[in-house]
Motif scaffolding. Structure first.
Motif, mmCIF file in Angstrom:
data_model
loop_
_atom_site.group_PDB
_atom_site.id
_atom_site.type_symbol
_atom_site.label_atom_id
_atom_site.label_comp_id
_atom_site.label_asym_id
_atom_site.label_seq_id
_atom_site.Cartn_x
_atom_site.Cartn_y
_atom_site.Cartn_z
ATOM 1 N N SER A 148 0.852 -1.183 0.054
ATOM 2 C CA SER A 148 0.096 -0.161 -0.055
ATOM 3 C C SER A 148 0.838 1.208 -0.037
ATOM 4 C CB SER A 148 -0.984 0.155 1.277
ATOM 5 O OG SER A 148 -0.202 -0.820 2.434
ATOM 6 N N GLY A 149 0.082 2.408 -0.448
ATOM 7 C CA GLY A 149 0.859 3.516 -0.513
ATOM 8 C C GLY A 149 0.849 4.309 -1.801
ATOM 9 N N VAL A 150 1.257 5.462 -1.982
ATOM 10 C CA VAL A 150 1.217 5.954 -3.218
ATOM 11 C C VAL A 150 2.677 5.843 -3.625
ATOM 12 C CG1 VAL A 150 0.783 8.205 -4.363
ATOM 13 C CG2 VAL A 150 -0.136 7.874 -1.950
ATOM 14 N N VAL A 151 2.811 5.717 -5.086
ATOM 15 C CA VAL A 151 4.253 5.865 -5.961
ATOM 16 C C VAL A 151 4.783 7.289 -5.718
ATOM 17 C CG1 VAL A 151 3.775 3.803 -7.218
ATOM 18 C CG2 VAL A 151 3.294 6.257 -8.200
ATOM 19 N N PRO A 152 6.149 7.374 -5.532
ATOM 20 C CA PRO A 152 6.602 8.795 -5.258
ATOM 21 C C PRO A 152 6.179 9.656 -6.311
ATOM 22 C CG PRO A 152 8.461 7.122 -4.945
ATOM 23 C CD PRO A 152 7.181 6.435 -5.253
ATOM 24 N N THR A 153 5.957 9.410 -7.686
ATOM 25 C CA THR A 153 5.486 10.330 -8.516
ATOM 26 C C THR A 153 4.215 10.757 -8.392
ATOM 27 O OG1 THR A 153 5.042 8.554 -10.090
ATOM 28 C CG2 THR A 153 7.297 9.747 -10.520
ATOM 29 N N GLY A 154 3.326 10.153 -7.503
ATOM 30 C CA GLY A 154 1.811 10.514 -7.201
ATOM 31 C C GLY A 154 1.831 11.265 -5.852
ATOM 32 N N VAL A 155 2.817 11.553 -5.255
ATOM 33 C CA VAL A 155 2.713 12.045 -3.699
ATOM 34 C C VAL A 155 2.418 13.745 -4.051
ATOM 35 C CG1 VAL A 155 4.066 12.781 -1.697
ATOM 36 C CG2 VAL A 155 4.355 10.465 -2.695
ATOM 37 N N LEU A 156 2.878 14.357 -4.897
ATOM 38 C CA LEU A 156 2.492 15.776 -4.807
ATOM 39 C C LEU A 156 1.371 16.215 -5.210
ATOM 40 C CD1 LEU A 156 3.817 18.551 -4.648
ATOM 41 C CD2 LEU A 156 4.285 18.885 -6.994
ATOM 42 N N ALA A 157 0.629 15.404 -6.200
ATOM 43 C CA ALA A 157 -0.939 15.611 -6.604
ATOM 44 C C ALA A 157 -1.568 15.217 -5.291
ATOM 45 C CB ALA A 157 -1.225 15.134 -7.597
ATOM 46 N N LEU A 158 -1.632 14.213 -4.603
ATOM 47 C CA LEU A 158 -2.336 14.022 -3.474
ATOM 48 C C LEU A 158 -2.107 14.764 -2.366
ATOM 49 C CD1 LEU A 158 -4.425 12.006 -2.154
ATOM 50 C CD2 LEU A 158 -2.501 10.499 -1.430
ATOM 51 N N ALA A 159 -0.825 15.611 -1.960
ATOM 52 C CA ALA A 159 -0.748 16.282 -1.125
ATOM 53 C C ALA A 159 -1.600 17.724 -1.247
ATOM 54 C CB ALA A 159 0.937 16.695 -0.929
ATOM 55 N N GLU A 160 -1.563 18.180 -2.832
ATOM 56 C CA GLU A 160 -2.211 19.249 -3.114
ATOM 57 C C GLU A 160 -3.876 19.142 -2.799
ATOM 58 O OE1 GLU A 160 -0.311 20.052 -6.753
ATOM 59 O OE2 GLU A 160 1.004 21.423 -6.019
ATOM 60 N N PHE A 161 -4.163 17.913 -3.159
ATOM 61 C CA PHE A 161 -5.629 17.727 -3.015
ATOM 62 C C PHE A 161 -5.818 17.762 -1.450
ATOM 63 C CE2 PHE A 161 -8.991 14.675 -2.012
ATOM 64 C CZ PHE A 161 -9.971 15.462 -2.614
ATOM 65 N N VAL A 162 -5.015 17.115 -0.705
ATOM 66 C CA VAL A 162 -5.293 16.950 0.769
ATOM 67 C C VAL A 162 -5.416 18.539 1.431
ATOM 68 C CG1 VAL A 162 -4.478 16.348 3.079
ATOM 69 C CG2 VAL A 162 -4.429 14.754 1.209
ATOM 70 N N THR A 163 -4.690 19.456 0.944
ATOM 71 C CA THR A 163 -4.515 20.756 1.477
ATOM 72 C C THR A 163 -5.899 21.504 1.022
ATOM 73 O OG1 THR A 163 -3.283 21.659 -0.506
ATOM 74 C CG2 THR A 163 -1.930 20.997 1.637
ATOM 75 N N THR A 164 -6.734 21.054 0.312
ATOM 76 C CA THR A 164 -8.028 21.597 -0.033
ATOM 77 C C THR A 164 -9.084 21.324 1.007
ATOM 78 O OG1 THR A 164 -8.894 19.988 -1.516
ATOM 79 C CG2 THR A 164 -7.412 21.628 -2.584
ATOM 80 N N LEU A 165 -8.613 20.405 1.643
ATOM 81 C CA LEU A 165 -9.671 19.819 2.627
ATOM 82 C C LEU A 165 -9.468 20.368 4.126
ATOM 83 C CD1 LEU A 165 -9.342 16.279 1.498
ATOM 84 C CD2 LEU A 165 -11.176 17.635 0.734
ATOM 85 N N PRO A 166 -10.442 21.257 4.654
ATOM 86 C CA PRO A 166 -10.153 21.926 5.874
ATOM 87 C C PRO A 166 -9.988 21.072 6.922
ATOM 88 C CG PRO A 166 -12.349 22.306 5.021
ATOM 89 C CD PRO A 166 -11.685 21.423 3.928
ATOM 90 N N ARG A 167 -10.610 19.950 7.092
ATOM 91 C CA ARG A 167 -10.654 19.011 8.313
ATOM 92 C C ARG A 167 -9.403 18.161 8.371
ATOM 93 N NH1 ARG A 167 -12.115 21.109 11.614
ATOM 94 N NH2 ARG A 167 -12.958 19.451 12.959
#
Ligand SMILES: *Cc1c(COP(=O)(O)O)cnc(C)c1O
Length: 231
Positions: free
Chosen positions: A140-159
């Protein structure tokens, strides 16, 4: 001294020594005591020595412990619960309602659900993105090249509060994987706007020293604190 308190002290000394060797301050390294498949009494014993952070992998087992120890949450030294197991979609509500940290975020859908279910009266849940640093199909886990996109998505979530990265490198891969994680951690930090980015969660009983040598500031230790787990 009891068995658990001696073992905890021993682990704390290993952390201190590894930090010193790396020229780092041990106070900046948080020990998460992984209590999965260990008893409430074992957790209480560790808590009574001053251990505040506990890691659990299985939701149902964890909820019973969290409930039994809920008084410890409201003391001067509040207990903190870290979810470190695989996240099933139908368990996101229970996780969002009960944990302070989630280390194993790897999918947008799970992030959205954790955000939706996080109760308004609680602080945002601290999250780390789990990285499949060994790039294994089965892990399990995101491949390294996918981390930035997921990180940017997570920062749109206020909770959700994005804190950093987590990994469980294969033992035989440690010499490569830990430095790669450290590099990725710094790369993501420099590429995006992540105001709470401060956490690199890696290192277990067998490899906490190499993890700390490579920038880990949360180590997750089970066996060397509580002994072998029942299967
Ligand atoms: C079980 C577990 C640990 C603790 O492992 P030990 O080898 O017992 O120290 C740490 N992290 C994760 C994700 C785990 O599942």
């Amino acid at each position: 001294m009891t068995n658990i308190s001696e073992k905890l002290e021993n682990v704390r000394q290993r952390i201190a020594l590894a930090a010193r060797k790396a020229g780092r301050d041990a106070a900046g390294i948080r020990l998460v005591a992984v209590s999965k498949r260990h008893s409430l009494d074992a957790i209480r014993e560790a808590y009574d020595t001053g251990q505040l952070d506990f890691g659990e992998n299985y939701v149902q087992e964890a909820l019973e412990k969290i409930d039994a120890l809920k008084i410890a949450r409201h003391k001067d030294h509040p207990i903190r619960w870290h979810f470190i197991g695989p996240i099933q979609s139908n368990k996101t509500r229970a996780i969002a309602e009960s944990f302070d940290w989630v280390h194993t975020l790897a999918r947008e859908k799970i992030a959205r659900r954790l955000n939706d279910y996080r109760p308004a009266h609680m602080a945002p849940v601290n999250v780390c993105i789990q990285v499949n640093i060994d790039k294994e199909e089965s892990k399990s886990g995101v491949v390294p090249t996918g981390v930035l996109a997921l990180a940017e998505f997570v920062t749109t979530l206020p909770r959700l509060r994005l804190r950093g990265l987590m990994a469980i490198p294969q033992p035989e891969n440690g010499n490569k994987a830990f430095p790669s994680m450290h590099a990725l951690y710094k790369e993501i930090q420099s590429e995006g706007d992540f105001p709470h980015w401060d956490t690199l969660s890696m290192g277990m009983s067998a490899d906490l020293e190499i993890a700390i040598a490579n920038g880990a500031n949360i180590v997750r230790i089970g066996t060397d604190i509580f002994g072998p787990r029942e299967t």
